[in-house]
Write a protein that holds these residues in place. Structure first.
Motif, mmCIF file in Angstrom:
data_model
loop_
_atom_site.group_PDB
_atom_site.id
_atom_site.type_symbol
_atom_site.label_atom_id
_atom_site.label_comp_id
_atom_site.label_asym_id
_atom_site.label_seq_id
_atom_site.Cartn_x
_atom_site.Cartn_y
_atom_site.Cartn_z
ATOM 1 N N LYS A 157 -5.438 3.030 5.507
ATOM 2 C CA LYS A 157 -4.279 3.348 4.537
ATOM 3 C C LYS A 157 -4.958 3.447 3.051
ATOM 4 C CE LYS A 157 -0.514 1.370 7.335
ATOM 5 N NZ LYS A 157 0.758 0.329 7.068
ATOM 6 N N THR A 158 -5.678 2.356 2.656
ATOM 7 C CA THR A 158 -5.931 2.412 1.354
ATOM 8 C C THR A 158 -7.171 3.230 1.051
ATOM 9 O OG1 THR A 158 -5.719 -0.125 1.216
ATOM 10 C CG2 THR A 158 -7.071 1.064 -0.493
ATOM 11 N N ILE A 167 0.674 -1.274 0.059
ATOM 12 C CA ILE A 167 0.065 -0.049 -0.049
ATOM 13 C C ILE A 167 0.729 1.164 -0.130
ATOM 14 C CG2 ILE A 167 -1.722 1.400 1.425
ATOM 15 C CD1 ILE A 167 -2.805 -1.608 2.287
ATOM 16 N N ALA A 168 1.980 1.379 0.782
ATOM 17 C CA ALA A 168 2.788 2.566 0.869
ATOM 18 C C ALA A 168 3.634 2.571 -0.649
ATOM 19 C CB ALA A 168 4.062 2.271 1.915
ATOM 20 N N ASP A 169 3.715 1.566 -1.235
ATOM 21 C CA ASP A 169 4.361 1.650 -2.740
ATOM 22 C C ASP A 169 3.288 2.280 -3.572
ATOM 23 O OD1 ASP A 169 6.886 0.597 -2.104
ATOM 24 O OD2 ASP A 169 6.174 -1.686 -2.687
ATOM 25 N N LEU A 170 1.979 1.865 -3.337
ATOM 26 C CA LEU A 170 0.823 2.374 -4.190
ATOM 27 C C LEU A 170 0.904 3.777 -3.923
ATOM 28 C CD1 LEU A 170 -1.473 1.995 -6.144
ATOM 29 C CD2 LEU A 170 -2.953 1.564 -4.126
ATOM 30 N N ALA A 171 0.897 4.427 -2.791
ATOM 31 C CA ALA A 171 0.844 5.717 -2.280
ATOM 32 C C ALA A 171 2.026 6.573 -2.905
ATOM 33 C CB ALA A 171 0.641 5.838 -0.835
ATOM 34 N N HIS A 186 -5.983 10.327 -4.277
ATOM 35 C CA HIS A 186 -5.685 10.424 -5.475
ATOM 36 C C HIS A 186 -6.653 9.904 -6.600
ATOM 37 C CE1 HIS A 186 -1.430 11.138 -4.612
ATOM 38 N NE2 HIS A 186 -1.541 10.135 -3.557
ATOM 39 N N ALA A 187 -7.915 9.344 -6.182
ATOM 40 C CA ALA A 187 -8.643 8.641 -6.927
ATOM 41 C C ALA A 187 -10.007 9.252 -7.692
ATOM 42 C CB ALA A 187 -9.141 7.473 -6.380
#
Length: 258
Positions: A165-166, A129-133, A173-174
């Motif tokens: 988090k998600t 999730i951190a990588d996605l952020a 961003h979405a």
């Protein structure tokens, strides 16, 4: 409603020859769906675990050429499988091929077999999730620097339901959020998403479309989902036959709304 009611179909690229997938795309567009999704995995998720399967983004390029009206995308791309700048450029290219009909569906990833068999580090749910952020701002920066630029502001759909988090990443961003779960989960998490939106200064109630997967006829499930704010309803179908009967019932329901 802030968003129009739309019907999607997820053509799961498993247990089929590509000709059968191509035919299902044609039939889905002819049936009147608004969005055709695939998914981003390397192996089937149901049935024979080593059955026939095809890759997501090369397929989206083919769909961009094959289709004329529908939006297309992955439900959802795994952020772990491609460098963010590369993914941004792939999405920009498919956006141009399609004439501005791509949705960038993306998520943190979860299917460990994909990671193990293709040499990606699985990490933890938190690290993914951190990588996605971290990836999403890089994707948008690459779009802004591209020549030619995307044909439009490519909509970003994030799939996932982690409340702390998600959903924070979704709020930041979405343009759309795909919820996994029942109507009670959608209702609760949608409210949490709006709390995150207030914290980051975005009116997510009006800016973030709510998307859900459905597996039953509309008359059985749609009223509480609409009451919970859902406007994009997607039916998942698998190969080899790609039965679209339920899809056509949802399209008929949409058209009856006037």
């Amino acid at each position: 409603m802030t968003f129009p009611v739309r019907i999607g179909v997820q053509l799961q690229p498993q247990h089929a020859d590509y000709g059968q997938i191509r035919d299902a795309v044609r039939r889905a567009e002819d049936a009147g769906v608004d969005v055709i999704f695939n998914w981003d995995h390397f192996f089937p998720l149901s049935g024979d675990p080593d059955g026939k399967h095809f890759e997501c983004w090369t397929m989206l390029g083919a769909w961009a050429e094959q289709t004329e009206r529908v939006e297309i995308g992955a439900l959802v791309t795994c952020n772990s499988y491609r460098n963010p700048e590369l993914l941004a450029d792939m999405a920009r290219t498919v956006d141009h091929i399609s004439g501005g009909r791509l949705i960038l569906g993306i998520g943190a990833g979860w299917f460990e077999k994909d990671y193990d068999q293709f040499g990606y580090e699985f990490g933890t749910a938190g690290s993914r999730i951190a990588d996605l952020a971290q990836a999403l701002p890089r994707i948008k920066t690459r779009w802004a620097a591209s020549n030619p630029a995307p044909t439009r502001d490519i909509p970003v759909l994030i799939g996932g339901g982690g409340e702390r988090k998600t959903l924070r990443v979704v709020a930041e961003h979405a343009d759309a959020w795909h919820s996994f779960g029942d109507v009670e989960s959608l209702t609760r998490k949608s409210a949490i998403l709006d709390e995150h939106g207030q914290a980051v200064g975005r009116d997510t109630a009006s800016l973030v479309e709510r998307s859900v997967g459905v597996s039953r006829p509309p008359e059985e499930v749609v009223d509480p989902l609409v009451a919970a704010g859902a406007t994009l309803f997607t039916i998942g179908v698998s190969g080899p036959d790609y039965d679209l009967d339920l899809v056509t019932r949802w399209v008929a329901w949409r058209d009856a709304q006037g």
